[in-house]
Design a protein around this motif. Structure first.
Motif, PDB file in Angstrom:
ATOM      1  N   ASN A 364      44.948  36.132  37.068  1.00 18.23           N
ATOM      2  CA  ASN A 364      44.112  36.072  37.939  1.00 18.23           C
ATOM      3  C   ASN A 364      42.129  36.302  37.486  1.00 18.23           C
ATOM      4  O   ASN A 364      42.287  37.108  38.176  1.00 18.23           O
ATOM      5  CB  ASN A 364      44.181  37.248  39.219  1.00 18.23           C
ATOM      6  N   ILE A 366      38.547  33.980  38.344  1.00 19.70           N
ATOM      7  CA  ILE A 366      37.885  33.280  38.220  1.00 19.70           C
ATOM      8  C   ILE A 366      36.380  33.168  37.096  1.00 19.70           C
ATOM      9  O   ILE A 366      35.800  34.399  36.656  1.00 19.70           O
ATOM     10  CB  ILE A 366      37.165  33.596  39.848  1.00 19.70           C
ATOM     11  N   SER A 385      42.549  41.381  44.095  1.00 19.10           N
ATOM     12  CA  SER A 385      43.362  40.959  42.740  1.00 19.10           C
ATOM     13  C   SER A 385      42.661  40.238  41.885  1.00 19.10           C
ATOM     14  O   SER A 385      43.384  39.967  41.662  1.00 19.10           O
ATOM     15  CB  SER A 385      44.428  41.068  43.713  1.00 19.10           C
ATOM     16  N   TYR A 386      41.991  39.584  42.602  1.00 15.09           N
ATOM     17  CA  TYR A 386      40.917  38.555  41.552  1.00 15.09           C
ATOM     18  C   TYR A 386      40.130  39.212  40.450  1.00 15.09           C
ATOM     19  O   TYR A 386      38.777  40.146  41.083  1.00 15.09           O
ATOM     20  CB  TYR A 386      40.321  37.404  41.965  1.00 15.09           C
ATOM     21  N   THR A 388      36.312  38.721  37.549  1.00 12.67           N
ATOM     22  CA  THR A 388      35.677  37.338  37.249  1.00 12.67           C
ATOM     23  C   THR A 388      35.205  37.888  35.458  1.00 12.67           C
ATOM     24  O   THR A 388      34.622  38.797  34.887  1.00 12.67           O
ATOM     25  CB  THR A 388      34.564  37.868  38.410  1.00 12.67           C
ATOM     26  N   ASP A 406      42.399  30.503  36.715  1.00 10.37           N
ATOM     27  CA  ASP A 406      43.109  30.122  37.766  1.00 10.37           C
ATOM     28  C   ASP A 406      42.226  29.120  38.810  1.00 10.37           C
ATOM     29  O   ASP A 406      42.003  27.946  39.341  1.00 10.37           O
ATOM     30  CB  ASP A 406      43.445  31.572  39.321  1.00 10.37           C
ATOM     31  N   GLU A 540      40.316  24.627  41.243  1.00  6.83           N
ATOM     32  CA  GLU A 540      41.405  25.664  41.030  1.00  6.83           C
ATOM     33  C   GLU A 540      42.392  24.953  40.344  1.00  6.83           C
ATOM     34  O   GLU A 540      42.854  23.062  40.402  1.00  6.83           O
ATOM     35  CB  GLU A 540      41.908  25.584  42.681  1.00  6.83           C
ATOM     36  N   LEU A 548      47.146  31.359  47.525  1.00  2.00           N
ATOM     37  CA  LEU A 548      45.988  31.941  46.638  1.00  2.00           C
ATOM     38  C   LEU A 548      45.376  31.149  47.350  1.00  2.00           C
ATOM     39  O   LEU A 548      43.904  31.506  47.321  1.00  2.00           O
ATOM     40  CB  LEU A 548      46.706  32.167  45.681  1.00  2.00           C
ATOM     41  N   ILE A 552      41.265  32.017  48.725  1.00  3.49           N
ATOM     42  CA  ILE A 552      40.381  31.518  47.892  1.00  3.49           C
ATOM     43  C   ILE A 552      39.146  31.189  48.245  1.00  3.49           C
ATOM     44  O   ILE A 552      37.652  31.129  48.308  1.00  3.49           O
ATOM     45  CB  ILE A 552      40.623  30.875  46.092  1.00  3.49           C
TER      46      ILE A 552
END
Lengths: 615, 359
Positions: A364, A366, A385-386, A388, A406, A540, A548, A552
């Motif tokens: 998860n 980004i 829940s992401y 960075t 992701d 993505e 998901l 996003i």
């Protein structure tokens, strides 16, 4: 983020940070003196997030101390012995090599200063490791040792460093800085080099393309004022060269030194404060390390939420966890480090000596390009829940292609190379006419660059292709390209240099006597193709669950809208390290288009065609 | 559900639900959780004091028949290295401790089937009569259950006999994780979670005060931790008999569980548990930082994450030592550790009355 300040004197300091203002000596002192540990931690953790996102770096490494025989007698040192004294040892190059194995990525070599070693022996250690284990990055010899070599072998600091670099040295460790205070130096380590030599040696290394670390030994007889002064001196040096990678506060270990009672270690509160204050004062240092060997594993783990984004590594013979039998200590240490980082709520990123990511342990994620131009997308971007992870475009592309990330804004070329795995979304980073942050600085006009040597920053993925396309197709020029590592201070060896991102922006503003010309590649492209240029696109992973992906996309959409509405308030936070005024930053950001339209799609197609035809 | 809503409830002293507790454990960043716990600590106990008790923690026997797979201390009857102290030997030990300034003796053992109820009664009786300066803080739930089995009396009868002999408080050990599922796996022969709570309920109704503990970081899930805290909060609503909550992490060294759990929980996890329990256990007066199980440095940090008590000086302790986890300290050091953490040390009794402040 909201902070429930219990110490109200911290509020003005927090406001400074939110306004991108540099902290002063008095601020540093106030931070050290507060008892509001959680508020201090929140500020430092926030600042660390601006720099490193949710990443905590570690390295599979091994520490080698080649000898403990030393000509100096520093009071705080429990390690050094005299030749012939019981416990004195010297390692041969063969012994050192036998301590290494494949799987290790970094070796850290420091030792005492023996009276009778020859210069060749030091070079041989570096050269032999480099020959036998080319994948192991060598970080070797503190400034104190470099100074010792300089005096003993009658070579200039430059000569010493160049010879070591040619033998395979990648970076220099940060030891020997102790505390920048003449008072303390006279009392505790009067035979050692002082701050002036230490800083000069590091700055010289930086100029020669050898990045280094910096340390501070705290918890002995130094005052808080001396600590803050130390940090400010490092900050000033970093302003000059940009060559420091990480700062490592080292807690004093009393041992048998007699300076403090044997078991009088620094308190956990002091350890965490020192990490946090360092993070906040050293606004120009990319990384702060919680060195678990000194801090204890337990405190280092907590430090990951107090401003540290690096926990060092497996180190080797040091014991991070208890022995569970069958599993190798290295694997056990690695598993333990990953567990500690995960439980701290961060993502574990295995790195090399330059902090390039090698592997990511976590899901998860980004990805984020760490340049000013991406803030309209990323400021306050919180996707449930992401995590960075900010990485330079080139590294981000690698990690995306390896499936670690992701979604995120990635360099156009990396999308084009991984089209089968990635979905193009609706955002991009494109510009018409001038972009200001993708620049070729040159001694010659573009049409005169035939066979000239062009330095290329290793951060870029797309801009380097754009440059090649422009030179080859538009100007019919064949130039020679050579990659270099950031940070780099001197570009003397090149006829032209390609810089991108905030480095380009800063150089754009600065005086550049060495280069007569500067070319804005977006402008070159526009004049040629009458199209915008798309530097990066939001993508993505195709195998992402649809819900998901929807989450996003929705979150990013709302975020961009909100950020553009509040742009003038937001940009203040991002002034660190950028030599532009608020107005100039806003002007710069407004020069970008963040939505993909028909023109952008045509531009992408055109560019794709052209790179296919380019060598 | 989001963090801001839960934060609002906590700040306004509204009880949070189990699912909200779970959210805090799984989703709240550690410093957000710590900040909230520190806030609750200040509202509930605004003093700058951090309390501690001068105590010792001997074990009268290491013979035990319960075979918990997380324990490296016990021996079976007849096994090499087994020991059991006589009442005389223990009284002598206590006397020596009293001379060193100890006020509380936290006494636990294995569950030794060869000891009769009279042994325990005599021990309490003689301690209270012969050593009036010592507060006996004796026997965990498992031992009480063992006494009931050996004497064929009810739990209540055993507890009343001990009360009559002078016992007033019980240590909260043996709770592990109050989930029948987990307790069955790690301590099959021990009392169940319900039994543990029943013994404490019975004790509190007689007039006993006790602490409550939790041992996490083995095979439990986050939900089990919430179940544990929820059970304690409910019982505390009913009896008000708990003085403090003391969580600690499982230490795998030399235990059968080591093969399954090679890594103990990290210090971040400990601070999360401390902070969460301060927030969740809104009817507990004190949360204890276990410097002993987590290390002195983490003990100091825990004081900023909701804990307000530093536990005991533990002049003698054997159970963690058997798992190769040794952390020794003494009164001066405890005082210094609390000061370094930015608080004022205050010596307390077993019942949390302050007897001396170290400004």
């Amino acid at each position: 983020m909201e902070i429930l300040f219990r110490d109200k004197s911290l509020i003005p300091i927090w406001n400074k940070l939110l306004n991108g203002e540099r902290l002063t000596f008095d601020d540093g002192l106030a931070l050290f003196r507060t008892n509001d540990l959680i508020s201090l931690g929140k500020m430092a953790n926030w600042f660390s997030y601006q720099k490193s996102g949710d990443a905590v770096y570690f390295v599979l490494n091994r520490k080698i101390e080649h000898t403990n025989i030393c000509v100096l007698s520093c009071k705080f040192c429990d390690f050094a012995k005299k030749k012939g004294e019981p416990g004195a040892y010297e390692m041969t190059t063969e012994e050192i090599l036998s301590k290494l194995s494949s799987g290790i990525r970094e070796v850290h070599i420091t030792g005492a200063m023996p009276p009778d070693w020859k210069w060749e022996r030091y070079l041989d250690i570096v050269q032999s490791i480099n020959d036998k284990f080319p994948e192991i990055d060598i970080k070797a010899y503190t400034a104190v040792e470099i100074d010792f070599f300089h005096k003993k072998f009658k070579k200039s600091i430059e000569e010493i460093l160049i010879e070591l670099k040619n033998a395979g040295l990648k970076t220099m460790p940060g030891g020997g800085a102790e505390i920048f205070s003449e008072r303390v130096r006279r009392l505790l380590f009067n035979q050692k080099i002082g701050e002036k030599s230490w800083l000069e040696i590091h700055k010289t290394a930086h100029r020669l393309g050898i990045p280094s670390n910096a340390t501070m030994l705290y918890g002995h007889i130094e005052t808080l004022e001396e600590r803050v002064k130390h940090l400010i001196k490092l900050r000033e040096a970093q302003d000059e060269t940009g060559g420091f990678l990480t700062f490592i506060p080292l807690a004093f270990q009393p041992g048998d030194t007699g300076i403090k009672p044997k078991n009088n270690f620094t308190s956990a509160i002091d350890d965490l404060k020192t990490i946090a204050v360092s993070r906040l004062m050293l606004d120009n240092f990319p990384h702060i390390k919680a060195y678990w060997v000194m801090l204890t594993e337990e405190v280092a783990a907590i430090a990951l939420n107090f401003g540290a984004d690096d926990i060092d590594g497996t180190v080797g013979e040091e014991h991070i966890a208890h022995d569970a039998g069958a599993i190798s200590p290295m694997k056990l240490a690695q598993d333990r480090i990953i567990k500690i980082i995960k439980e701290a709520g961060k993502i574990a990123v295995e790195r090399d000596v330059f902090y390039n990511p090698l592997k990511i342990y976590g899901r998860n994620i980004i990805g984020k390009i760490p340049y000013l131009n991406s803030i309209p997308i990323y400021h306050n971007l919180k996707i449930d829940s992401y995590f960075t992870l900010p990485l330079f475009p080139h590294r981000l592309g690698e990690m995306m292609s390896n499936g670690y990330i992701d979604a995120g804004l990635i360099s156009l070329v990396d999308y084009l190379n991984n089209k089968e795995k990635l979905n193009l979304s609706r955002w991009c980073l494109s510009s018409r006419e001038k972009v200001q942050s993708v620049l070729l600085f040159s001694k010659y006009k573009l049409e005169e660059l035939e066979n000239k040597k062009i330095g290329i920053t290793d951060e870029t993925s797309t801009s380097v292709k754009l440059l090649k396309v422009i030179l080859e197709k538009k100007y019919k020029i064949n130039a020679l390209f050579e990659e270099f590592h950031q940070p780099k201070i001197s570009f003397q060896e090149f006829d032209a240099v390609l810089l991108i991102g905030d480095n380009a922006l800063n150089k754009y503003k600065a005086q550049n006597p060495e280069f007569n010309y500067k070319f804005d590649l977006a402008e070159e492209w526009f004049q040629w193709q009458n199209l915008p240029f798309v530097f990066a696109v939001w993508v993505e992973r195709k195998d992402l669950l649809p819900n998901l992906s929807d989450d996003i996309i929705k979150t990013v959409e709302l975020n961009i809208q909100k950020n553009f509405d509040e742009l003038s308030a937001i940009v203040k936070q991002y002034r660190f390290g950028v030599k532009l005024t608020d107005e100039e930053i806003i002007e710069y950001l407004k020069g970008f288009n963040y939505k993909i339209g028909d023109e952008e799609l045509s531009a992408i197609r055109k560019f794709e065609e052209l790179i296919r035809e380019t060598k | 559900m989001n963090f801001e809503e839960i934060k609002y409830k906590v700040i306004n002293n509204i009880r949070i639900k189990p699912e909200e507790g779970l959210f805090l454990l799984q989703k709240a960043p550690i410093l957000e959780l710590g900040e909230l716990a520190a806030f609750v600590r200040e509202v509930k106990n605004p003093s700058p004091y951090v309390t501690f008790v001068v105590d010792t923690n001997p074990n009268y026997t290491n013979i035990c028949t319960i075979d918990c797979i997380f324990c490296a201390f016990y021996r079976h009857p007849g096994e090499e290295g087994e020991y059991t102290y006589s009442v005389d030997e223990l009284i002598q030990k206590f006397r020596e401790s009293a001379a060193m300034g100890v006020t509380t003796i936290l006494l636990q053992g294995g569950v030794n089937p060869n000891l009769s109820l009279d042994y325990y009664i005599e021990l309490v009786n003689r301690t209270t009569k012969e050593l009036p300066d010592i507060h006996p803080h004796f026997f965990s739930v498992s031992e009480i259950v063992g006494m009931a089995e050996v004497s064929r009396l009810s739990i209540e009868e055993v507890l009343r006999k001990l009360w009559d002999a002078g016992l007033r408080t019980l240590p909260g050990g043996g709770a592990e994780i109050l989930s029948n599922r987990i307790k069955k796996k790690i301590s099959n022969k021990k009392e169940t979670a319900d039994q543990w709570l029943d013994v404490m309920r019975t004790a509190h109704k007689i007039g006993y005060k006790s602490t409550a503990t939790m041992m996490y970081g083995h095979i439990e899930k986050d939900e089990d931790i919430i179940e544990h805290l929820e059970s304690l909060r409910k019982l505390q609503d009913e009896t008000g008999g708990f003085t403090a909550f003391i969580p600690w992490s499982f230490k795998p060294g030399n235990t059968p569980l080591e093969k399954i759990i090679p890594h103990y929980a990290s210090s971040t996890r400990y601070l999360q548990i401390i902070a969460l329990s301060r927030i969740y256990l809104d009817n507990f007066a004190h949360i204890q930082a276990s410097w002993f199980s987590e290390g002195k440095k983490i003990g100091q940090i825990a004081l900023h994450f909701g804990a307000d008590d530093f536990g005991g000086t533990l002049l003698e302790e054997n159970v963690h030592a058997a798992a190769n986890y040794v952390s020794k300290t003494n009164t001066d050091e405890v005082i210094n550790l609390i000061k370094e953490a930015g608080f004022i040390p205050a010596q307390r009794t077993t019942l949390y009355q302050i007897i001396k402040i170290f400004e």
